[in-house]
Design a protein around this motif. Structure first.
Motif, PDB file in Angstrom:
ATOM      1  N   THR A  15       0.843  -1.192   0.000  1.00 23.40           N
ATOM      2  CA  THR A  15       0.000   0.000   0.000  1.00 23.40           C
ATOM      3  C   THR A  15       0.878   1.242   0.000  1.00 23.40           C
ATOM      4  OG1 THR A  15      -0.165  -0.054   2.422  1.00 23.40           O
ATOM      5  CG2 THR A  15      -1.917  -1.135   1.174  1.00 23.40           C
ATOM      6  N   LYS A  19      -3.329   3.376  -1.187  1.00 22.71           N
ATOM      7  CA  LYS A  19      -3.604   2.764  -2.478  1.00 22.71           C
ATOM      8  C   LYS A  19      -2.853   1.442  -2.603  1.00 22.71           C
ATOM      9  CE  LYS A  19      -5.910   6.414  -3.911  1.00 22.71           C
ATOM     10  NZ  LYS A  19      -7.365   6.401  -4.176  1.00 22.71           N
ATOM     11  N   LYS A  47     -10.111   3.309  -4.706  1.00 24.62           N
ATOM     12  CA  LYS A  47      -9.789   2.890  -3.354  1.00 24.62           C
ATOM     13  C   LYS A  47     -10.429   1.538  -3.066  1.00 24.62           C
ATOM     14  CE  LYS A  47     -13.777   5.281  -1.322  1.00 24.62           C
ATOM     15  NZ  LYS A  47     -14.224   6.372  -0.440  1.00 24.62           N
ATOM     16  N   ASN A 291     -13.984   8.425  -5.408  1.00 21.39           N
ATOM     17  CA  ASN A 291     -12.995   7.477  -4.893  1.00 21.39           C
ATOM     18  C   ASN A 291     -11.738   8.152  -4.368  1.00 21.39           C
ATOM     19  OD1 ASN A 291     -14.670   5.314  -5.326  1.00 21.39           O
ATOM     20  ND2 ASN A 291     -13.737   4.719  -7.260  1.00 21.39           N
ATOM     21  N   GLU A 294     -11.537   9.649   1.454  1.00 21.67           N
ATOM     22  CA  GLU A 294     -11.060   8.594   2.343  1.00 21.67           C
ATOM     23  C   GLU A 294     -12.223   7.770   2.882  1.00 21.67           C
ATOM     24  OE1 GLU A 294      -8.532   9.949   5.432  1.00 21.67           O
ATOM     25  OE2 GLU A 294      -7.093  10.910   4.083  1.00 21.67           O
ATOM     26  N   ARG A 298     -17.075   2.964  -2.042  1.00 25.62           N
ATOM     27  CA  ARG A 298     -16.341   2.964  -3.302  1.00 25.62           C
ATOM     28  C   ARG A 298     -17.355   3.087  -4.441  1.00 25.62           C
ATOM     29  NH1 ARG A 298     -12.595   0.789  -6.799  1.00 25.62           N
ATOM     30  NH2 ARG A 298     -13.540  -0.566  -8.362  1.00 25.62           N
TER      31      ARG A 298
END
Length: 396
Positions: A15, A19, A47, A291, A294, A298
């Motif tokens: 990550t 991401k 995300k 997206n 935070e 999604r």
């Protein structure tokens, strides 16, 4: 995190600022790099719906990583580069019955009698998994009207595929939601036509439809099943994208998926009332914008995801659908049958489909939105013919 580990290729996931990033190693790494690069580009724009130290769940449409099902997904992506067709997504109609009368129903004209039996459905799903499918989706009609759906979900080999279902949430009560969780349902794709109660009920042709959906979503969320708000976007609700998003967020859903309305079924005569290129760009921009947040669900816009910038049309290439009567279609929105699972093995039909001129090549976007395809295959179906029309009659 090692998410795919074979002798010829290994895939690692890490990550970066929240991401997901994939990288490869091994002899087949150069072959896989194009698809991995494409997946990474998607990851950077979007995300995941869930990330912890043990698992990453990118979407209700993809298996968790790492895991054997994710391995099968990567294998399918590598196979696509090597020109081997794998039906990543396999959907199957389990009933034609529905309590609603939706004005855009794509399955309204499909003849499916007698409806597939429990054993026929289980056998067909097993055949699809053997072909490489790693996402099994139960479709309708209204899936909740099959009282044996929980058993069918339970029968899906969870070491090889995730199981999801489409539903309007009609009669989806608290106990059934718990039963689906126990059976191993990965996600529920719950449909909504408008974030406004009166409009949703109008489109569904039944008062109380909106309340049924809200109640069903609550039960799915409380049962800890992934919840996806599935919206068929048309020129009549495309201005409600924010409303749909806020609805999904308020309900605690993990995803908002947007599919485009298709001129088929009850919408067959509305070819001028479908998505335009401008509309698709609007959906893509909305997906990217949402997206970046935070928090919140999604967003997946399938007209963009299955467009020229990403993967192209899945129908007959990476998606296969079986109607509740056993006919095998390229997708749930293309009323052209390549055979029946009651007459031959699924593998033979899938192979035949791949040799047909319409499906032995790539397509940049939904073929049902392509006037040339519709003129050649949809408008030439003889008047009075049953749908889905058998392609092996005279149209190979």
């Amino acid at each position: 995190m090692r998410v795919y580990d074979k002798s010829l290729i290994k895939v690692n996931a890490s990550t970066d600022n929240g991401k997901v990033v994939l990288d490869t190693e091994g002899p087949l790494s150069p072959v896989a790099k194009p698809i991995i690069k494409r997946i990474n580009r998607i990851f950077q724009e979007e995300k995941p719906i869930c990330t912890d130290e043990n698992n990453i769940i990118f979407s209700t449409w993809a298996p968790p990583m790492p895991g054997e099902i994710f391995n099968r997904m990567i294998s399918a992506q590598v196979s696509s580069i090597l020109k081997k067709r794998i039906p990543d997504l396999f959907s199957i109609g389990i009933t034609t019955h529905c309590p609603y009368d939706c004005i855009h129903c794509g399955a309204a004209d499909i003849v499916a009698e007698p409806i597939l039996t429990y054993d026929e459905i289980n056998s067909t799903i097993q055949q699809a998994i053997d072909l490489g499918s790693y996402h099994i989706s139960f479709d309708g009609g209204e899936t909740m009207l099959r009282k044996d759906l929980e058993q069918m979900v339970s029968n899906v080999d969870k070491d090889r595929a995730i199981a999801t279902c489409f539903t309007s949430a009609f009669s989806l009560n608290e106990q059934r939601a718990r039963d689906f969780k126990q059976a191993g349902l990965f996600a529920a794709h719950i449909s909504l036509d408008s974030p406004h109660e009166a409009e949703h009920d109008r489109v569904r042709g039944r008062k109380g439809a909106f309340k049924n959906t809200v109640d069903g979503i609550k039960h799915i969320v409380n049962a800890d099943i992934l919840a996806d708000l599935f919206v068929v976007v048309s020129p009549y609700n495309i201005d409600d994208l924010e409303g749909f998003y806020n609805f999904a967020a308020d309900m605690g859903m993990q995803e908002l998926s947007m599919y485009e309305i298709v001129a088929v079924g009850r919408w067959m005569d509305h070819e001028n009332e479908v998505m335009t290129s401008k509309d698709v760009k609007k959906l893509a921009g909305f997906q990217r914008s949402m997206n970046k947040k935070e928090d919140g669900p999604r967003v997946t816009a399938f007209p963009h995801f299955m467009g020229p910038e990403q993967f192209g049309c899945f129908a007959g290439r990476r998606w296969m659908h079986v109607t509740a009567g056993g006919d095998v279609l390229p997708c749930a929105y293309t009323p052209l049958s390549f055979g029946s699972i009651r007459e031959e093995r699924l593998a033979s039909i899938w192979d035949r489909m791949g040799k047909h001129e319409a499906y032995n090549c790539s397509a940049d976007y939904c073929m049902m939105r392509n006037p040339e395809f519709r003129d050649k295959y949809i408008h030439t179906v003889p008047e009075g013919s049953q749908l889905p029309f058998r392609m092996d009659n005279n149209m190979r």
